[in-house]
Design an enzyme around this catalytic site. Sequence first.
Site, short mmCIF file in Angstrom:
data_model
loop_
_atom_site.label_atom_id
_atom_site.label_comp_id
_atom_site.label_asym_id
_atom_site.label_seq_id
_atom_site.Cartn_x
_atom_site.Cartn_y
_atom_site.Cartn_z
N ASN A 147 39.88 54.51 31.21
CA ASN A 147 38.63 53.89 30.76
C ASN A 147 38.98 52.63 29.98
O ASN A 147 40.04 52.55 29.37
CB ASN A 147 37.84 54.86 29.87
CG ASN A 147 36.38 54.48 29.76
OD1 ASN A 147 36.04 53.39 29.33
ND2 ASN A 147 35.51 55.40 30.14
N HIS A 171 25.00 62.99 41.53
CA HIS A 171 23.72 62.38 41.15
C HIS A 171 22.99 61.75 42.34
O HIS A 171 22.08 60.94 42.14
CB HIS A 171 23.93 61.34 40.03
CG HIS A 171 24.30 61.97 38.72
ND1 HIS A 171 24.88 61.26 37.68
CD2 HIS A 171 24.18 63.24 38.27
CE1 HIS A 171 25.10 62.08 36.65
NE2 HIS A 171 24.69 63.29 36.99
N GLN A 231 29.73 60.58 39.86
CA GLN A 231 28.36 60.49 39.35
C GLN A 231 27.67 59.26 39.95
O GLN A 231 26.48 59.08 39.77
CB GLN A 231 28.39 60.33 37.82
CG GLN A 231 29.06 61.48 37.10
CD GLN A 231 29.34 61.13 35.65
OE1 GLN A 231 28.46 61.24 34.79
NE2 GLN A 231 30.54 60.69 35.37
N VAL A 263 25.99 56.61 42.48
CA VAL A 263 25.08 56.72 43.62
C VAL A 263 25.31 55.57 44.61
O VAL A 263 24.58 55.45 45.59
CB VAL A 263 23.60 56.73 43.14
CG1 VAL A 263 23.33 57.93 42.22
CG2 VAL A 263 23.23 55.43 42.43
#
Length: 258
Positions: A230, A136, A105, A107
């Site tokens: 995470n 994205h 995701q 950029v």
Amino acid sequence: MTTENREQIAHATELLADARQIVVLTGAGVSAESGVPTFRGERGLWRSYRPEELATPEAFQRDPALVWAWYQWRRGLIAQCAPNPGHHALARLALQRDGVTLVTQNVDGLHHRAAREEASRLGSAGPEPAFPLEVHGAIHRDRCSGCSRLTEAIPGDDPGPPGCATCAAQLRPDVVWFGEALDPDVIGAAQQAALGADVCLVAGTSALVYPAAGLPELTLQAGGTVVEVNLDATPLTARATVSLHGPSGELLPLILGA
Ligand code: BJW
Ligand code: ZN
């Protein structure tokens, strides 16, 4: 490291080693250790604006100079960042094994940079590796809001978005804002990979923004498993076979044996 952590890491390594097809989904957390701010959480703020207030077509229409300044600031920041050991471990995985699809995701282009660096380290003289799928978009490109022409973004403190050299319409960053459709070819390829994967490795994403956040759900629906990396728990944690809590720049190289 606790014994429980060590066992969890070994379990993740085993699941990945046994998988024929792997899909990897990354988010802003994998670039946090490179110095790229995340979107949500206390380090994820830009001058008291939230991404939902800036990463939208409405915000760009209302105040193009503000949104442009945010992107120019981020471009300058990202230009000073380098891939971390998490990016490199994923690049080696994708270069050295068949059946790996890396979906990001992000950029920031750091997966691409890590892949180029690893490819040259591994001595492959071929073209730039064709990954990851950047669902994205990419912040280093501009796209004309009139004719859709893509150009390399030029850093600087311009007072607002420049005009297109071809049609004079406003340039905008080539990224996907809230409420905009993702490129159907790119998200479609990611969804196919997620459906066909035995394991979906999800790293550094809050798993809140759809349709990307739906990719691990596709792997689960098709009978595969999820491994999560995470700092914190996410909406996905309860459904992950293995959930490792810690920095991805340390955990990914451990899991991937890289
Ligand atoms: C670490 C770490 C370390 C930290 N190690 N971990 C249901 C309800 C309401 C709305 C919707 C809905 N379903 C879909 C929507 C709409 C919306 C959406 O999902 N909204 C939700 C928020 C609810 N989705 C969209 O609008 C999408 N488009 C769409 O649906 O189109 C439909 C359509 C079809 C046809 C025609 C027209 C329209 C588009 C979404 C685009 C998202 N864009 C952004 C900006 C990109 C450009 C830019 O960068 O400026 O993408 S927003 C932002 O969020 C960015 C990210 O890619 C994305 C995800 O964030 P990410 O990566 O997860 O980051 P964080 O910060 O949230 O999390 C970081 C995580 O890392 C945390 O968990 C930390 O704990 C962890 N971490 N350090 C490991 N060292
Ligand atoms: Zn144009």
